[in-house]
Scaffold this active site. Sequence first.
Site, PDB file in Angstrom:
ATOM      1  N   THR A  49       0.844  -1.193   0.000  1.00 27.72           N
ATOM      2  CA  THR A  49       0.000   0.000   0.000  1.00 27.72           C
ATOM      3  C   THR A  49       0.881   1.246   0.000  1.00 27.72           C
ATOM      4  OG1 THR A  49      -1.792  -1.110   1.192  1.00 27.72           O
ATOM      5  CG2 THR A  49      -1.787   1.306   1.226  1.00 27.72           C
ATOM      6  N   ARG A  50       1.700   1.396   1.053  1.00 29.05           N
ATOM      7  CA  ARG A  50       2.475   2.617   1.251  1.00 29.05           C
ATOM      8  C   ARG A  50       3.637   2.758   0.265  1.00 29.05           C
ATOM      9  NH1 ARG A  50      -0.397   1.157   5.139  1.00 29.05           N
ATOM     10  NH2 ARG A  50       0.544  -0.906   4.942  1.00 29.05           N
ATOM     11  N   ARG A  83      10.741  -4.358  -4.604  1.00 30.80           N
ATOM     12  CA  ARG A  83      10.214  -4.911  -3.348  1.00 30.80           C
ATOM     13  C   ARG A  83      10.187  -6.425  -3.536  1.00 30.80           C
ATOM     14  NH1 ARG A  83       6.934  -2.745   0.820  1.00 30.80           N
ATOM     15  NH2 ARG A  83       5.467  -4.204   1.781  1.00 30.80           N
ATOM     16  N   HIS A  98      14.752  -2.826   5.246  1.00 32.19           N
ATOM     17  CA  HIS A  98      13.670  -1.973   4.731  1.00 32.19           C
ATOM     18  C   HIS A  98      14.080  -0.512   4.924  1.00 32.19           C
ATOM     19  CE1 HIS A  98       9.880  -0.795   3.291  1.00 32.19           C
ATOM     20  NE2 HIS A  98       9.077  -1.213   4.245  1.00 32.19           N
ATOM     21  N   GLN A 101      11.599   2.660   4.876  1.00 28.92           N
ATOM     22  CA  GLN A 101      10.714   2.806   6.026  1.00 28.92           C
ATOM     23  C   GLN A 101      11.410   3.580   7.133  1.00 28.92           C
ATOM     24  OE1 GLN A 101       7.377   1.891   6.618  1.00 28.92           O
ATOM     25  NE2 GLN A 101       7.791   3.225   8.368  1.00 28.92           N
ATOM     26  N   ASP A 128       6.121  -4.081  15.028  1.00 24.54           N
ATOM     27  CA  ASP A 128       5.776  -4.436  13.662  1.00 24.54           C
ATOM     28  C   ASP A 128       4.994  -5.745  13.709  1.00 24.54           C
ATOM     29  OD1 ASP A 128       5.626  -4.429  10.909  1.00 24.54           O
ATOM     30  OD2 ASP A 128       7.685  -5.070  10.581  1.00 24.54           O
ATOM     31  N   CYS A 182       5.010   0.472  11.211  1.00 26.65           N
ATOM     32  CA  CYS A 182       5.128   0.706   9.764  1.00 26.65           C
ATOM     33  C   CYS A 182       3.893   0.249   8.988  1.00 26.65           C
ATOM     34  CB  CYS A 182       6.381   0.025   9.224  1.00 26.65           C
ATOM     35  SG  CYS A 182       6.333  -1.774   9.243  1.00 26.65           S
ATOM     36  N   LEU A 183       2.995  -0.496   9.613  1.00 27.09           N
ATOM     37  CA  LEU A 183       1.747  -0.954   9.005  1.00 27.09           C
ATOM     38  C   LEU A 183       1.995  -2.000   7.910  1.00 27.09           C
ATOM     39  CD1 LEU A 183      -0.099   2.487   8.682  1.00 27.09           C
ATOM     40  CD2 LEU A 183      -0.247   0.834  10.574  1.00 27.09           C
ATOM     41  N   ARG A 228       6.411   8.549   4.193  1.00 26.44           N
ATOM     42  CA  ARG A 228       6.994   7.625   3.230  1.00 26.44           C
ATOM     43  C   ARG A 228       7.133   8.294   1.858  1.00 26.44           C
ATOM     44  NH1 ARG A 228       6.516   2.143   3.992  1.00 26.44           N
ATOM     45  NH2 ARG A 228       7.577   2.007   1.976  1.00 26.44           N
TER      46      ARG A 228
END
Length: 350
Positions: free
Chosen positions: A85-86, A135, A162, A165, A257, A299-300, A326
């Site tokens: 998503t982000r 990714r 990551h 992030q 997380d 960070c979702l 982000r």
Amino acid sequence: MSKLLSANSRVSRFLQTFRSCPARGFSSVSLKGRSCLTLKDFTSEEIKKMLWVSADLKHRIKQENEYLPLLQGKSIAMIFEKRSTRTRTSTETGFALLGGHPCFLSTQDVHMGVNENTKDTARVLSGLCDIILARVYSHSTLEELDKEASIPIINGLSNLYHPIQILADFLTLQEHYGSLNGLTVSWIGTGNMVLHSFMMVAAKLGVHLKIATPKGYEPQKSVIEEAQRLSKQHGTQFVLTSDPMEAAHDTNVLVTDTWVSFEKEEEEAKKKRLKDFEGFQITMQTGSVAKPDWTFLHCLPRKTEEVDDEVFYSSRSLIFPEAANRKWTIMGLVVSLLTDYNPKIPMIKF
């Protein structure tokens, strides 16, 4: 208890942290042409330059409504083996906002790993685009892309690191607290790629890091050794424990997380993992031993087992400014790797 800053006052405080003195030494730092697979590869000054550029773009575009076509005529190939998503949204919107063209490539769109090897994919995309963000599942895929490509590679997430992030996390903390040096960040959760990236950056920014993981879920040994070396080099505190309350004691920031994999796990494995993490959920009780001004990051996506609603949706939670940042830190990173841009705002306070 100190009253926490509202969203508007955070912005106001952030703007007040710009230094009036010239940023001697930082303007000469150039990252053009570099790849970013891990922030382990960057010095303290280079990471600060990334954050400074990000803050500059955010201020000039969001606050001053300037149009900055810094990436006009450039394109980014976005390879996504994992859904997002982000990362996807921040990269697409940020690159386009700077005048460039983002090209999203899922596993259904490219031959990499199916009908074409990574080496050939890297060389083809090098002739078509200016930069690649990937990714991926395996960090080795990024390393091969970087070896074979003639353009910069950005790690959009791998099983080991990551970095994008963590840039967003530290920009968010800089905005909220006014500076980073001397802050204590406490990670309560599993030893994963996000934690590994915290471990490669915290000491370089003068941030103390405390880590609580259940036994058997510790960060990788080689990453621990490097974090210990960096902590000694920069004079910061680095603590490893299996006690969440010990890690939370006297801290400024609580971070966690996802404990359970993004992918489907066997039900029995999931039950075991949740049992192993009993007592690791972040609640107001966890925060009761932290500093009065403690805040929370994640960070979702998030599950309630990791943090309860009372903390997650409280005024202490910085998760939504963190998610929004982000975009600005991706923009700052890409601009830094593709251009010789120097910020127009004074150096932010670290």
